[in-house]
Write a protein that holds these residues in place. Structure first.
Motif, PDB file in Angstrom:
ATOM      1  N   UNK A  26     -34.623 -15.868  -8.429  1.00 46.69           N
ATOM      2  CA  UNK A  26     -35.351 -17.047  -7.969  1.00 46.69           C
ATOM      3  C   UNK A  26     -36.553 -16.641  -7.138  1.00 46.69           C
ATOM      4  N   UNK A  27     -37.501 -15.936  -7.755  1.00 42.06           N
ATOM      5  CA  UNK A  27     -38.737 -15.552  -7.044  1.00 42.06           C
ATOM      6  C   UNK A  27     -39.876 -16.432  -7.557  1.00 42.06           C
ATOM      7  N   UNK A  28     -40.717 -16.874  -6.617  1.00 45.15           N
ATOM      8  CA  UNK A  28     -41.851 -17.695  -7.034  1.00 45.15           C
ATOM      9  C   UNK A  28     -42.975 -16.814  -7.582  1.00 45.15           C
ATOM     10  N   UNK A  29     -43.575 -17.261  -8.648  1.00 43.45           N
ATOM     11  CA  UNK A  29     -44.815 -16.637  -9.136  1.00 43.45           C
ATOM     12  C   UNK A  29     -45.935 -17.650  -8.928  1.00 43.45           C
ATOM     13  N   UNK A  30     -46.072 -18.079  -7.695  1.00 43.15           N
ATOM     14  CA  UNK A  30     -47.030 -19.128  -7.362  1.00 43.15           C
ATOM     15  C   UNK A  30     -47.492 -18.914  -5.922  1.00 43.15           C
ATOM     16  N   UNK A  31     -48.782 -19.109  -5.697  1.00 42.11           N
ATOM     17  CA  UNK A  31     -49.322 -18.862  -4.356  1.00 42.11           C
ATOM     18  C   UNK A  31     -48.728 -19.797  -3.315  1.00 42.11           C
ATOM     19  N   UNK A  32     -48.236 -20.947  -3.772  1.00 41.63           N
ATOM     20  CA  UNK A  32     -47.611 -21.908  -2.874  1.00 41.63           C
ATOM     21  C   UNK A  32     -46.247 -21.412  -2.395  1.00 41.63           C
ATOM     22  N   UNK A  33     -45.676 -20.465  -3.089  1.00 37.06           N
ATOM     23  CA  UNK A  33     -44.362 -19.936  -2.719  1.00 37.06           C
ATOM     24  C   UNK A  33     -44.500 -18.616  -1.999  1.00 37.06           C
ATOM     25  N   UNK A  34     -44.887 -18.700  -0.734  1.00 37.40           N
ATOM     26  CA  UNK A  34     -45.283 -17.487  -0.017  1.00 37.40           C
ATOM     27  C   UNK A  34     -44.117 -16.549   0.286  1.00 37.40           C
ATOM     28  N   UNK A  35     -42.882 -17.021   0.158  1.00 34.30           N
ATOM     29  CA  UNK A  35     -41.754 -16.093   0.314  1.00 34.30           C
ATOM     30  C   UNK A  35     -41.884 -14.922  -0.648  1.00 34.30           C
ATOM     31  N   UNK A  36     -42.411 -15.219  -1.839  1.00 33.35           N
ATOM     32  CA  UNK A  36     -42.526 -14.173  -2.863  1.00 33.35           C
ATOM     33  C   UNK A  36     -43.547 -13.109  -2.472  1.00 33.35           C
ATOM     34  N   UNK A  37     -44.465 -13.448  -1.561  1.00 32.72           N
ATOM     35  CA  UNK A  37     -45.427 -12.439  -1.121  1.00 32.72           C
ATOM     36  C   UNK A  37     -44.676 -11.302  -0.421  1.00 32.72           C
ATOM     37  N   UNK A  38     -43.675 -11.681   0.375  1.00 32.36           N
ATOM     38  CA  UNK A  38     -42.856 -10.655   1.026  1.00 32.36           C
ATOM     39  C   UNK A  38     -42.007  -9.915  -0.013  1.00 32.36           C
ATOM     40  N   UNK A  39     -41.491 -10.648  -0.984  1.00 34.56           N
ATOM     41  CA  UNK A  39     -40.657 -10.024  -2.014  1.00 34.56           C
ATOM     42  C   UNK A  39     -41.451  -8.954  -2.762  1.00 34.56           C
ATOM     43  N   UNK A  40     -42.595  -9.373  -3.302  1.00 31.06           N
ATOM     44  CA  UNK A  40     -43.390  -8.433  -4.093  1.00 31.06           C
ATOM     45  C   UNK A  40     -44.004  -7.346  -3.208  1.00 31.06           C
ATOM     46  N   UNK A  41     -44.312  -7.710  -1.964  1.00 35.64           N
ATOM     47  CA  UNK A  41     -44.856  -6.708  -1.039  1.00 35.64           C
ATOM     48  C   UNK A  41     -43.852  -5.595  -0.776  1.00 35.64           C
TER      49      UNK A  41
END
Lengths: 307, 440
Positions: free
Chosen positions: B196-211
């Protein structure tokens, strides 16, 4: 104390003539309006223009940087796309709003059952705050728990949820749909008021002359409403192009950059990063366009008044 | 008769007087609603609502009880501080105390409006056996501290342990590669997807995930000097290649491209994803709404990359800044209030009700860490990497972060079908544009 006659200004109080007192009263009456215009429109606008030429960051003193911010924004990777998106969304939304609004007005102008209730109901979307509307529509379009997918799945029309806000084309159309839903009552009510000002004798005469419904619409309704149409389209163009809340809540510019509009860049620079100088530059760059629309609108309205 | 009375009352003089009086009344009223102008002096404390309301209520009560005890008039607000603090800093109409996280600290510390609290920092550090190193590094500027760190949060892998166990997976996969392959085998689309990772800029949790995933592949946005852009590297390409592979495996729901920041929580909470990468908020949700599910949720550190290295995020979530209001009496009272919040009983009680880890080292004997779900967050707090890693947390990096560069590259490679090189080129340009504003 009784009211002082306008011509009886004598003695110490009489230094003010009746005309002066009229002036004073006049000025006193316009003070609230002036304070409103100056405090909430002119003052921030002047500051906004000034900041666009500075490197202002929240909480720190600014220095003049000339046109640097403008060049910086112009070469921003998504800037061109934002402008294109803003224009396309505006044209589509305003166009559809005008058509839906006209349909609404024509229907509600007829002697239909529950006409008053229908008028009130159709006006409802206009009264819903944009923020609330955005959240409701976001839920409707949601791919995990949204009402649209729930309905379609239960009707057996789809096998898996549709990611309405997750695909560029559907996300783009979702924004247009919500803008239309929110804005068409303004057109409808304006056109309805305009329709009621058109003499029914014109329609009766045209009918006697054998004009069909389409011909009556084309040669009587449209010319009779042309001034209302122009004003509503111009006003709605300004409002729609400046829309921030609905794209922000619905898609935040995504998926990818598919629904980025220029107001989102202003938010990102100014609110998220405190870069007031850069943020002010974006709307300032749009000012000539909106300024031209406002000039056209104002001149038109003034010419109508004079006529 | 009525008309005569009205005429006497509504002379122009009366209207003029009323207008002037009204203007004064409005001005006076206005002064009382703007903090710091003309208002009766009272303490203002601005705090954020968190996802653990019990801890919020407890903290508010402690503050209000303290005020009663001291005979101080106080107003504690519990609503999002971000925007109002921005306006307050610019207009210099400051609260006495504001809750500050790492992002706000980076943004507002240079304004000079945060009081030097090095004395309190040293005092509390001594009482609590010191602060954790990442917290200390975040708040220390030229050897001084301008905020007091209170709690540390981290994003960890929250997963459906019951589904893993049923699938014969004894423990959470150690690497990203293994994890994607594992959840691919366990998922049952369209009802249940692997990640359940967002591939959308609105889902900033994923920025930490991918980072964090990029870091585990050795990829960073900037170099150690915090100023040199380092986007276009073979390591970044390897990270994007693996991310693309995971996309092609079909472990994400099609809607992730439109998900906002709550959608990943919802996917785990509603049983639609096996694993998400998130702070503790879903655990609080399970505790309150589906307590029977809580024991089925596993917690693991972020997986490792091909080098075997793994990284966890570090957020300084709760902290306090005493603001430079110029009112010395209030500053002294603010310091006293801080002592109350950092006192042994209050701080320990708050940690028990909240979900993050404390910023201080001397609370590891707290009984809450017997809960493995909470223990995971304590472990991450000690070793999490700061924003800007391997450099320092900087304003430039924070602004770059607001452009969600990792999500941007992810979207470009998986949705727009750009090559990894094209995606890196774009983010490299964005990063250089932003850094050019800060480093001439």
């Amino acid at each position: 104390m009784s009211a002082t006659p306008a011509t009886a200004g004598t003695g110490a109080r009489g230094r003010l003539t009746a005309r002066h007192r009229e002036w004073l009263l006049g000025y006193a009456v316009i003070v609230p309006a002036f304070a409103f215009v100056f405090g909430l429109i002119l003052y921030p606008a002047v500051w906004g223009i000034y900041f666009a030429f500075t490197d202002k960051v929240i909480g720190r003193p600014e220095k003049f940087v000339g046109l640097t911010n403008f060049f910086w924004v112009l070469q921003w990777p998504d800037f061109g796309l934002m402008i294109v998106n803003t224009v396309v969304i505006t044209v589509l939304a305003v166009g559809i709003k005008a058509i839906v609004g006209m349909t609404m007005a024509l229907v509600l102008n007829e002697d239909i059952p529950f006409r008053s209730a229908a008028r009130a109901l159709m006006f409802l979307p206009w009264t819903v705050p944009s923020f609330v509307a955005g959240l409701i529509w976001r839920w409707l379009f949601d791919d995990q728990n949204g009402l649209f997918n729930w309905g379609l799945l239960n009707l057996g029309l789809i096998a898996a949820p549709i990611p309405w806000l997750g695909r560029p084309a559907t996300a783009f159309m979702a924004i247009v749909v919500v803008l239309v839903w929110k804005g068409f009552p303004f057109f409808g009510i304006s056109y309805l008021a305009g329709l009621q000002a058109i003499s029914t004798e014109l329609y009766e005469a045209a009918q006697v002359d054998g004009a069909n419904a389409m011909q009556r619409f084309r040669h009587i309704t449209i010319p009779g409403l042309q001034h209302v149409i122009l004003i509503t389209v111009l006003l709605s163009t300004i409002w729609t192009a400046n829309t921030f809340d609905l794209p922000f809540i619905l898609t935040g510019g995504g998926p990818g950059n598919a629904t980025e509009v220029f107001t989102l860049l202003t938010y990102q620079l100014g609110i998220q990063n405190g870069r007031v100088g850069d943020a002010a530059t974006v709307p300032i760059m749009a000012m000539p366009f909106f300024g031209a629309l406002i000039v056209v609108l104002t001149r038109y309205m003034l010419s109508r008044e004079e006529a | 008769m009525a008309h005569g009375v009205l005429a006497r009352r509504l002379t122009r003089r009366t209207i003029l007087k009323s207008t002037v009086l009204g203007a004064f009344a409005l001005a006076a009223a206005g002064c009382n609603v703007v903090p710091g102008i003309g208002a009766k002096s009272k303490m203002l404390v601005w705090t954020d609502p968190t996802f653990a309301p019990a801890s919020d209520d407890y903290q508010t009560k402690v503050i209000e009880d303290w005020a009663k005890e001291k005979g101080v008039e106080i107003e504690v607000t519990r609503d999002p501080v971000d925007q109002k603090l921005q306006a307050a800093v610019e207009s210099k109409q400051l609260p006495d105390i504001s809750q500050v996280d790492d992002g706000r600290y980076i943004k507002y510390q240079p304004s000079g409006m945060l009081l030097d609290v090095s004395d309190l920092y040293a005092e509390f550090g001594k009482a609590w056996g010191g602060f954790y190193k990442p917290a200390e590094k975040t708040v220390t500027k030229q050897g001084k501290q301008f905020m007091l760190p209170y709690s540390i949060d981290s994003s960890l892998m929250l997963y459906r342990n019951d589904i893993l166990q049923e699938g014969g997976v004894k423990e959470f996969p150690k690497t990203w590669n293994e994890m994607f392959d594992t959840v691919k085998k366990l998922q049952k689309p369209p009802d249940l997807y692997g990640c359940g990772f967002q591939f959308n800029k609105d889902g900033t949790d994923a920025e930490a995930t991918f980072g964090m995933m990029a870091l585990s592949y050795g990829a960073t946005l900037v170099k150690e000097d915090s100023k040199t852009i380092n986007v276009k590297t073979p390591e970044m390409k390897a990270f994007l290649t693996e991310l693309k592979r995971s996309w092609d495996l079909g472990v994400y729901a099609p809607g992730v491209t439109g998900w906002d920041n709550s959608a990943n929580n919802v996917s785990l909470q509603d049983g639609k994803a096996i694993v998400i990468h998130n702070p503790a908020s879903p655990l609080v949700w399970f505790r309150n709404n589906k307590p029977e599910m809580l024991p089925k949720i596993g917690i693991a550190g972020t997986p490792a990359g091909p080098t075997g290295k793994a990284y966890n995020t570090f957020y300084l979530r709760d902290g306090f800044a005493i603001m430079q209001t110029g009112k010395q009496a209030n500053i002294d009272l603010s310091k006293d209030l801080m002592r109350k919040l950092y006192s042994k009983d209050v701080y320990r009680q708050w940690i028990g009700l909240a979900f993050p880890a404390p910023a201080v080292a001397g609370m590891e004997d707290h009984e809450v860490w017997k809960n493995p779900q909470r223990k995971g967050f304590l472990d991450a707090a000690k070793s999490g990497v700061l924003t800007g890693y391997p450099g320092e947390p900087t304003e430039a990096y924070t602004e770059l972060g607001s452009r969600t560069p990792f999500i941007q590259m992810a979207i470009r490679t998986v949705i727009d079908n750009w090559s990894a090189d094209q995606a890196m080129d774009e983010v490299d340009k964005i990063a250089r544009d932003i850094y050019s504003k800060y480093y001439k």
